[in-house]
Design a protein around this motif. Structure first.
Motif, PDB file in Angstrom:
ATOM      1  N   UNK A   1       6.321   3.154  -9.812  1.00  0.00           N
ATOM      2  CA  UNK A   1       5.163   2.263  -9.916  1.00  0.00           C
ATOM      3  C   UNK A   1       5.000   1.378  -8.680  1.00  0.00           C
ATOM      4  N   UNK A   2       5.384   1.909  -7.531  1.00  0.00           N
ATOM      5  CA  UNK A   2       5.219   1.206  -6.252  1.00  0.00           C
ATOM      6  C   UNK A   2       5.881  -0.169  -6.265  1.00  0.00           C
TER       7      UNK A   2
ATOM      8  N   UNK B   1       8.164  14.455   2.586  1.00  0.00           N
ATOM      9  CA  UNK B   1       7.172  13.417   2.277  1.00  0.00           C
ATOM     10  C   UNK B   1       6.573  13.535   0.878  1.00  0.00           C
ATOM     11  N   UNK B   2       6.372  14.745   0.388  1.00  0.00           N
ATOM     12  CA  UNK B   2       5.784  14.914  -0.947  1.00  0.00           C
ATOM     13  C   UNK B   2       6.706  14.363  -2.033  1.00  0.00           C
ATOM     14  N   UNK B   3       8.008  14.632  -1.887  1.00  0.00           N
ATOM     15  CA  UNK B   3       8.967  14.121  -2.875  1.00  0.00           C
ATOM     16  C   UNK B   3       9.040  12.602  -2.816  1.00  0.00           C
ATOM     17  N   UNK B   4       9.036  12.048  -1.616  1.00  0.00           N
ATOM     18  CA  UNK B   4       9.054  10.589  -1.452  1.00  0.00           C
ATOM     19  C   UNK B   4       7.827   9.973  -2.127  1.00  0.00           C
ATOM     20  N   UNK B   5       6.687  10.609  -1.943  1.00  0.00           N
ATOM     21  CA  UNK B   5       5.456  10.117  -2.571  1.00  0.00           C
ATOM     22  C   UNK B   5       5.586  10.109  -4.088  1.00  0.00           C
TER      23      UNK B   5
ATOM     24  N   UNK C   1       0.853  -1.193   0.000  1.00  0.00           N
ATOM     25  CA  UNK C   1       0.000   0.000   0.000  1.00  0.00           C
ATOM     26  C   UNK C   1       0.890   1.244   0.000  1.00  0.00           C
ATOM     27  N   UNK C   2       0.649   2.145  -0.957  1.00  0.00           N
ATOM     28  CA  UNK C   2       1.569   3.259  -1.201  1.00  0.00           C
ATOM     29  C   UNK C   2       1.635   4.247  -0.040  1.00  0.00           C
ATOM     30  N   UNK C   3       0.486   4.672   0.442  1.00  0.00           N
ATOM     31  CA  UNK C   3       0.441   5.784   1.397  1.00  0.00           C
ATOM     32  C   UNK C   3       1.123   5.457   2.710  1.00  0.00           C
TER      33      UNK C   3
END
Length: 552
Positions: free
Chosen positions: A339-340, A328-332, A308-310
């Motif tokens: 593609x996870x 966190x935004x850059x990591x996301x 799960x990505x989040x």
């Protein structure tokens, strides 16, 4: 009807109703104080002893016959006294425990018989009641026809489960599901795309449930299941045994294993029908877990999908690179670009952590990643709408950045790409490559280029990284000459009577399959001494596929 009147269920009721400060190992030692020293502090209880007690309590193994013999025929008064003095005082709810035990006996009347049930329920004294109930269960466990595996921990010298990653996250439901499925159906195929974490899942499963099994054996598939079995190492092996003799001796041992033993077959990336001996292997009584990239339709499967990505993948990223928590935004975005995919996410985090680059810099490089038109899959085993092998390879190339490595590091990776994925002992790599130290190897372990198995003291490359290393470093006779000269020297002393050198044999086979022959004269010198070396250890087919004419 299955008999639920077992030692595991009886001791389970006692544990359920005991004080939380009364550990399992102390209950067992109190229960069998005639044989086990119950005065030892917890710090002096060996891990092996705890595992053995746990197996009794889960039903994976019966209480040993030595303990039974120490109480039979008329020494049960000692156990009754132990119940009175040590065990009953540690029950928080003695009335509830007795009620549950009586219900267990009543529910099992159809299997144990009315006479046995009535006899057990007739004991009014609690200590006597529990003693006679325990006596019945441990004797019955040995007389009811259950089959148990021999413990191979002292005789099997290889095939131990590799160390599992401490950064493992998620998969709780899948781990539980795998245990349930293995309990009711075997084999169980763990499927999924390359690099999604199938092997790590299997290793974590083995660690989580190790106390449930008498033996857990880990085999790396190398193209032939029979060769995997022959390549195991037992203390009874000797240098006079050829490959067929080793296979037969090892398989005779495996056939004695039952459902309390688990064999994990890793990287079985062919269909079961494509290995002619798999059908025979499946006839055995042991539990079998197989990791594979193939889509399996004829056996029970469990597909490993992306985390799960989040939460889970983000947590995994931070475990490898704690400093990235500030962005966190850059990591996301990095996770989205990748593609996870589990392996690439781990390598991205390790790249930032080890190199000191900013997450934003890595993101920019990944966004500009272009596909290499020369990349093509040899065999497409597993593919769905979310997975693109070529893009995965390019992302891995970008993350690994072989061109940023110094000459020594590149040379180490070049040579490691020729070694078996099952791994080679770290000290062997140092000796074979004539390295002054292992600093460069350890540096690449930190980056995630090289995988270290601390349990077996080996190092290897992940199959996907090995594939890229072969493409990027182009190992040849000339640029791997140190490795070849060292192995040549080993071949020249083939007359020495030593235990079967499996890692040398596997490495030589890999070299013959993968190396670029740019110096035929040097390569033929090695080959001419490989023949007697392989013959010495009965590996008769290792050189049959070589095209000697084209080499010369």
């Amino acid at each position: 009807m299955r008999n639920r009147m077992t030692f595991a269920n009886v001791v389970g009721i006692l544990l359920e109703n005991s004080n939380k400060t009364y550990p399992q190992h102390l209950l067992i030692r109190n229960l069998f104080s005639e044989c086990l020293d119950d005065t030892l502090p917890a710090s002096e209880i060996l891990d092996g002893e705890r595992i053995e007690y746990s197996r009794w309590c889960t039903g994976a193994r019966p209480v040993t016959i030595a303990i039974i013999n120490s109480y039979e025929p008329d020494n049960w008064d000692t156990m009754e006294a132990d119940f009175n003095d040590k065990i009953l005082p540690n029950l928080l709810n003695p009335i509830n425990a007795r009620t549950q035990m009586e219900k267990l006996i009543t529910d099992c009347t159809d299997t144990i018989g009315q006479a046995v049930a009535d006899e057990l329920l007739s004991y009014t004294d609690d200590a006597e009641f529990y003693t006679m109930t325990v006596r019945y269960t441990i004797l019955n466990n040995h007389h009811n026809g259950n089959l148990y595996s021999p413990d191979l921990s002292d005789t099997l010298l290889s095939s131990r489960v590799p160390s599992h990653t401490k950064e493992f996250v998620g998969r709780k439901a899948e781990l539980k599901d795998a245990y349930t499925k293995l309990s009711t159906s075997t084999p169980l195929f763990i499927t999924g795309i390359p690099g999604i974490g199938k092997s790590e899942f299997a290793k974590t499963f083995a660690e989580k449930y190790r106390r449930k099994y008498t033996n857990i054996i880990f085999l790396h598939y190398t193209g032939s299941l029979k060769k995997c079995v022959a390549g195991m190492e037992f203390d009874t092996d000797n240098s006079q045994m050829d490959e067929e003799a080793l296979f037969q001796a090892h398989y005779d041992v495996l056939k004695t294993l039952h459902s309390d033993s688990l064999i994990i077959l890793d990287n079985f990336n062919v269909l079961p029908k494509d290995d002619g001996w798999m059908k025979e292997f499946l006839k055995n009584d042991f539990q079998l877990m197989v990791t594979t990239r193939c889509r399996i339709t004829s056996f029970e499967t469990l597909e490993i999908k992306e985390l799960e990505k989040e939460k889970e993948l983000t947590d995994l990223f931070y475990r490898h690179c704690p400093s990235a928590k500030s962005e966190p935004d850059t990591v996301k975005q990095i996770i989205e670009v990748l593609h996870a995919h589990t392996l690439t996410v781990c390598l991205a985090a390790l790249a930032i952590n080890a190199s000191g680059i900013e997450p934003e810099e890595l993101l920019q490089e990944l966004n500009t990643c272009g596909l290499n038109a020369d990349i093509s899959e040899e065999v497409e085993l597993y593919k769905d709408e979310e997975f693109d092998q070529a893009l995965l390879i390019e992302h891995l190339r970008k993350l690994l950045q072989f061109n940023h490595l110094n000459n020594t590091e590149q040379d180490i990776l070049r040579n490691l790409s020729l070694l078996p994925v099952s791994g080679v002992r770290k000290r062997s790599v140092r000796n074979w490559l004539q390295l002054k130290n292992l600093n460069d190897v350890n540096h690449m372990i930190g980056y995630g280029f090289v995988t270290e198995d601390t349990e077996n003291k080996t190092i290897s490359l992940h199959p996907l990284i090995q594939q890229i290393a072969l493409l990027e470093t182009m190992p040849s006779v000339t640029n791997c000459i140190t490795l070849l000269h060292t192995l040549h020297g080993i071949c020249l002393v083939h007359g020495l009577d030593i235990r079967r050198p499996e890692e040398v044999l596997s490495t030589l086979v890999n070299i013959n399959e993968r190396i670029i022959v740019d110096a035929p004269e040097d390569y033929l010198l090695l080959l001419q001494d490989e023949f007697p070396y392989f013959e010495k250890y009965g590996v008769t087919d290792a050189l049959t596929d070589l095209d000697i004419v084209n080499i010369t």
